[in-house]
Scaffold this active site. Structure first.
Site, PDB file in Angstrom:
ATOM      1  N   GLY A  46      -7.060 -13.973   0.186  1.00 23.52           N
ATOM      2  CA  GLY A  46      -6.570 -14.049  -1.180  1.00 23.52           C
ATOM      3  C   GLY A  46      -5.062 -13.973  -1.180  1.00 23.52           C
ATOM      4  O   GLY A  46      -4.455 -13.487  -0.217  1.00 23.52           O
ATOM      5  N   GLN A  51       3.199 -12.446  -4.701  1.00 24.01           N
ATOM      6  CA  GLN A  51       3.427 -12.394  -3.250  1.00 24.01           C
ATOM      7  C   GLN A  51       4.260 -13.568  -2.753  1.00 24.01           C
ATOM      8  O   GLN A  51       4.746 -13.534  -1.619  1.00 24.01           O
ATOM      9  CB  GLN A  51       2.100 -12.349  -2.497  1.00 24.01           C
ATOM     10  CG  GLN A  51       1.345 -11.036  -2.706  1.00 24.01           C
ATOM     11  CD  GLN A  51       0.039 -11.040  -1.928  1.00 24.01           C
ATOM     12  OE1 GLN A  51      -0.953 -11.592  -2.401  1.00 24.01           O
ATOM     13  NE2 GLN A  51       0.045 -10.459  -0.751  1.00 24.01           N
ATOM     14  N   CYS A  88      -3.449  -6.333   3.484  1.00 27.36           N
ATOM     15  CA  CYS A  88      -2.677  -7.110   2.514  1.00 27.36           C
ATOM     16  C   CYS A  88      -1.639  -7.929   3.274  1.00 27.36           C
ATOM     17  O   CYS A  88      -0.976  -7.404   4.168  1.00 27.36           O
ATOM     18  CB  CYS A  88      -1.988  -6.162   1.536  1.00 27.36           C
ATOM     19  SG  CYS A  88      -0.972  -6.990   0.316  1.00 27.36           S
ATOM     20  N   LEU A  89      -1.494  -9.190   2.915  1.00 26.58           N
ATOM     21  CA  LEU A  89      -0.515 -10.045   3.596  1.00 26.58           C
ATOM     22  C   LEU A  89       0.918  -9.543   3.381  1.00 26.58           C
ATOM     23  O   LEU A  89       1.806  -9.873   4.162  1.00 26.58           O
ATOM     24  CB  LEU A  89      -0.636 -11.490   3.096  1.00 26.58           C
ATOM     25  CG  LEU A  89      -1.928 -12.220   3.489  1.00 26.58           C
ATOM     26  CD1 LEU A  89      -2.015 -13.566   2.771  1.00 26.58           C
ATOM     27  CD2 LEU A  89      -2.021 -12.408   4.997  1.00 26.58           C
ATOM     28  N   HIS A 130      -8.432  -6.755  -5.402  1.00 20.56           N
ATOM     29  CA  HIS A 130      -7.145  -6.627  -4.714  1.00 20.56           C
ATOM     30  C   HIS A 130      -6.099  -7.552  -5.355  1.00 20.56           C
ATOM     31  O   HIS A 130      -4.960  -7.142  -5.613  1.00 20.56           O
ATOM     32  CB  HIS A 130      -7.338  -6.968  -3.226  1.00 20.56           C
ATOM     33  CG  HIS A 130      -6.103  -6.893  -2.388  1.00 20.56           C
ATOM     34  ND1 HIS A 130      -5.908  -5.927  -1.420  1.00 20.56           N
ATOM     35  CD2 HIS A 130      -4.991  -7.672  -2.353  1.00 20.56           C
ATOM     36  CE1 HIS A 130      -4.732  -6.120  -0.844  1.00 20.56           C
ATOM     37  NE2 HIS A 130      -4.159  -7.178  -1.390  1.00 20.56           N
ATOM     38  N   GLU A 131      -6.503  -8.796  -5.613  1.00 16.15           N
ATOM     39  CA  GLU A 131      -5.536  -9.761  -6.161  1.00 16.15           C
ATOM     40  C   GLU A 131      -5.183  -9.437  -7.611  1.00 16.15           C
ATOM     41  O   GLU A 131      -4.026  -9.587  -8.022  1.00 16.15           O
ATOM     42  CB  GLU A 131      -6.071 -11.192  -6.046  1.00 16.15           C
ATOM     43  CG  GLU A 131      -6.395 -11.651  -4.621  1.00 16.15           C
ATOM     44  CD  GLU A 131      -5.321 -11.330  -3.597  1.00 16.15           C
ATOM     45  OE1 GLU A 131      -4.128 -11.330  -3.949  1.00 16.15           O
ATOM     46  OE2 GLU A 131      -5.673 -11.059  -2.436  1.00 16.15           O
ATOM     47  N   HIS A 134      -2.585  -6.882  -7.632  1.00 23.30           N
ATOM     48  CA  HIS A 134      -1.240  -7.430  -7.382  1.00 23.30           C
ATOM     49  C   HIS A 134      -0.583  -7.853  -8.688  1.00 23.30           C
ATOM     50  O   HIS A 134       0.634  -7.715  -8.857  1.00 23.30           O
ATOM     51  CB  HIS A 134      -1.321  -8.658  -6.460  1.00 23.30           C
ATOM     52  CG  HIS A 134      -1.227  -8.329  -4.997  1.00 23.30           C
ATOM     53  ND1 HIS A 134      -0.161  -7.669  -4.449  1.00 23.30           N
ATOM     54  CD2 HIS A 134      -2.062  -8.607  -3.966  1.00 23.30           C
ATOM     55  CE1 HIS A 134      -0.340  -7.546  -3.132  1.00 23.30           C
ATOM     56  NE2 HIS A 134      -1.496  -8.098  -2.813  1.00 23.30           N
TER      57      HIS A 134
HETATM   58 NI    NI Z   1      -2.444  -8.186  -0.949  1.00 27.16          NI
END
Ligand code: NI
Length: 181
Positions: A46, A51, A88-89, A130-131, A134
């Site tokens: 995701g 991000q 998380c990226l 999670h997204e 964000h």
């Molecule tokens: Ni993330």
């Protein structure tokens, strides 16, 4: 389409609540395409618009080989929970046990402005939560118990990528990004 640099923990855009999308135009479709391509390149399950530096309520997900996106999401969460590793990226190389709802019904719009409903369980439910976090400026480490969160912060502070100069905010080539940056 273009792969965009992924913003890392410490970048203020990740702590900024994102604005609802009001205009479903070509720029929005370009944003969804960029998010999808950047997510798949990472690769990630995701990716949320903040991000890549765009403070709009848009995210993409990629679970079970099915890429998708959601705009202006509104989640209904199951009381039943799941526990499992989450990462998380924007916080590279770290994963922690994170409790989430097991099932989610996510309502929102697609990039054409049509209402959509996504029902997910397990990893898809985790990604949707999670997204959406964000988009509210919330990171998964905020969801950890205090001890794990302390461990996470220690590891982040020791990480090679942390403390590098904050990325310069560039004038975006996309009207929709520059409006919100
Ligand atoms: Ni993330």
């Amino acid at each position: 389409m273009a792969i965009q640099p992924i913003r890392l923990f410490g970048d203020p855009v990740l702590r900024t609540p994102a604005a609802p999308v009001e205009t479903f135009d070509k720029e929005l479709r370009k944003l969804v395409a960029d998010l999808t391509e950047t997510m798949m390149d990472a690769p990630g399950a995701g990716l949320a618009a903040p991000q890549i530096g765009v403070s709009l309520r848009v995210f993409t997900y990629w679970v079970d080989d099915e890429p998708g996106h959601l705009i202006n999401p509104d989640l209904d969460l199951s009381e039943e929970t799941q526990d499992g590793d989450e990462g998380c990226l924007s916080i590279p190389d770290l994963a922690f046990d994170t409790i989430r709802s097991r099932r989610v019904v996510a309502k929102g719009m697609n990039m054409h402005g049509e209402p959509v409903v996504i029902e997910g369980s397990d990893l898809l439910a985790r990604a949707l939560q999670h997204e959406t976090d964000h988009l509210d400026g919330i990171l998964f480490i905020d969801r950890l118990d205090p001890d794990s969160r302390k461990d996470a912060m220690r590891l982040i502070r020791a990480a090679e990528w942390f403390g590098e100069a904050a990325p310069v905010v560039q004038a975006s080539p996309h009207a929709i990004s520059s409006r919100w940056l």
